[in-house]
Design an enzyme around this catalytic site. Structure first.
Site, PDB file in Angstrom:
ATOM      1  N   HIS A 109       6.625 -12.531  -6.345  1.00  0.00           N
ATOM      2  CA  HIS A 109       5.898 -11.067  -6.070  1.00  0.00           C
ATOM      3  C   HIS A 109       6.324 -10.179  -6.822  1.00  0.00           C
ATOM      4  O   HIS A 109       7.511  -9.678  -7.335  1.00  0.00           O
ATOM      5  CB  HIS A 109       6.702 -10.809  -4.761  1.00  0.00           C
ATOM      6  CG  HIS A 109       6.133  -9.582  -3.826  1.00  0.00           C
ATOM      7  ND1 HIS A 109       6.772  -8.646  -3.725  1.00  0.00           N
ATOM      8  CD2 HIS A 109       4.914  -9.258  -3.623  1.00  0.00           C
ATOM      9  CE1 HIS A 109       6.194  -7.726  -3.086  1.00  0.00           C
ATOM     10  NE2 HIS A 109       4.980  -8.144  -3.158  1.00  0.00           N
ATOM     11  N   HIS A 118       1.954  -1.224  -8.597  1.00  0.00           N
ATOM     12  CA  HIS A 118       1.887  -1.378  -7.170  1.00  0.00           C
ATOM     13  C   HIS A 118       1.635  -0.259  -6.508  1.00  0.00           C
ATOM     14  O   HIS A 118       0.891   0.198  -5.441  1.00  0.00           O
ATOM     15  CB  HIS A 118       3.267  -2.074  -6.457  1.00  0.00           C
ATOM     16  CG  HIS A 118       3.099  -2.055  -5.098  1.00  0.00           C
ATOM     17  ND1 HIS A 118       3.637  -1.113  -4.231  1.00  0.00           N
ATOM     18  CD2 HIS A 118       2.581  -3.143  -4.286  1.00  0.00           C
ATOM     19  CE1 HIS A 118       3.533  -1.504  -2.887  1.00  0.00           C
ATOM     20  NE2 HIS A 118       2.810  -2.573  -3.121  1.00  0.00           N
TER      21      HIS A 118
END
Length: 378
Positions: free
Chosen positions: A147, A188
């Site tokens: 991730h 992100h």
């Protein structure tokens, strides 16, 4: 239920095929006796009687999304009443109704007592699902997905974290946003504040401003000087990675989406790429756009709640190359089995411990996204 004739006979596929054959022989015989019936008329009568039985749908409203390209003679039964059934005395959207496509629309042709069929179908589905879960668990070897490039071990969404993640053999998940001048970069958050020494929203900053930021010091002084990479630089650095999960954020136009898909393909990420999109944000049109460029890329739904999972399912099933990237709140056995029956992958995020690995292995999940590979060894 005027005009309907309930019957209790349970037809298997062999009996249904025999039914069609008998109609054909019957009307051929009539044609031999009554000379005024033409071959064309006989063919029309036969075709109107033939049935091509399709798998059940839950309710009438599911027919169009489940079978978007029907042909004349297709027949399907809805297992349950529509949510607003009945709206009037002529409403045929009852559980057990068989619908036949006549070439232009679905029309009701018969009604069954659906309870017995539903009981058998539910029992068989439960048995199949349990068997699948047993097989998966007996041979459990999860796909570990890094991730943001194992964001608890390395500065997230940097080339350094991508390369280190690739060295472990893990798949890699990363996030893509566009700068003010529409350069795709890895980030992100909507802003650069958390992960760099700069401030401001990505969409308000030019790439020339972003490329000078330090993306490593906020994680640790030993990573000082790491930069926010462009998507192209990042893909070039991780070529050969077995699979990537690309979470797209803030993509506004079809051309922007096509450009990113083209770039992924340029660096060898086509069939081994899961392109994650928000199922509540123009999802159907985005799927069409991607398919104009790539027939092989897997389209994923990034789902943080059950509403998004439910919205994504029919579109992923229709596309035929789907995947979920969903949080643990939606990681239920029911969702997994529905996905598996429709050949849809299901990755869970975020896994933090070996105990969680074991818990989801028992359910049958095999694709596990984590920030720290050292916590989920197997």
């Amino acid at each position: 239920m005027a005009g309907f004739k309930p019957i209790s006979t349970k037809w298997d596929r062999e009996n249904r095929n025999e039914h069609n054959r008998m109609f054909e022989e019957l009307y051929k015989g009539i044609g031999g006796v009554v000379g005024t019936i033409t071959e064309e008329t006989i063919k029309k009568i036969i075709d109107s009687a033939k049935l091509n039985w399709l798998d059940f749908v839950d309710v009438y409203e599911d027919i169009d999304s489940t079978y978007p390209n029907p042909i004349a003679g297709d027949a399907v039964m809805s297992r349950n009443d529509s949510a607003d059934y009945p709206i009037n005395a002529d409403d045929k959207r009852q559980g057990g109704t068989v619908w036949r496509f006549n070439g232009s629309k679905w029309e009701p042709i018969q009604s069954f007592d659906a309870s017995a069929i539903n009981n058998v179908a539910d029992t068989l589905t439960e048995q199949v699902d349990k068997t699948q879960a047993t097989v998966v668990n007996a041979n459990f070897e999860p796909e570990i997905i890094a991730h943001r490039g194992f964001g608890r071990l390395y500065p997230e969404n940097t080339i350094y974290s991508g390369v280190k993640s690739a060295e472990t053999g893990a798949a890699i998940e990363f996030d893509v946003r566009l700068t003010k001048d529409r350069v795709p970069i890895l980030m992100h958050d909507a802003s650069v504040d958390r992960t760099t020494n700069g401030t401001g929203n990505v969409s308000d900053l030019l790439y020339s401003e972003i490329r000078g930021l330090d993306a490593g010091s906020s994680f640790s002084s030993r990573f000082a000087g790491l930069k926010i990479p462009t998507l192209e630089d990042y893909l070039s650095a991780i070529q050969g990675t077995k699979r990537v999960y690309v979470d797209l954020k803030g993509i506004e136009t079809p051309d922007e989406l096509k450009n990113i898909v083209t770039m992924l393909m340029k660096y060898g990420f086509d069939h081994n790429c899961i392109l994650q999109l928000d199922p509540m944000d123009n999802f159907a049109e985005n799927i069409k756009t991607i398919r104009q460029v790539s027939s092989r890329m897997i389209i994923g739904a990034s789902c943080g709640n059950q509403e998004k999972v439910d919205a994504a399912f029919p579109l992923l099933i229709k596309d035929g190359k789907g995947a979920f990237s969903a949080n643990k709140g939606t990681a239920t056995e029911a969702n997994l089995m529905r996905a598996r029956r429709n050949n849809i992958d299901y990755a869970i995020s975020i896994i933090y411990s070996q105990q969680e690995v074991s818990r989801y292995a028992r359910i049958g999940f095999t694709k596990l996204m984590t920030d720290d590979i050292t916590e989920v060894q197997y």
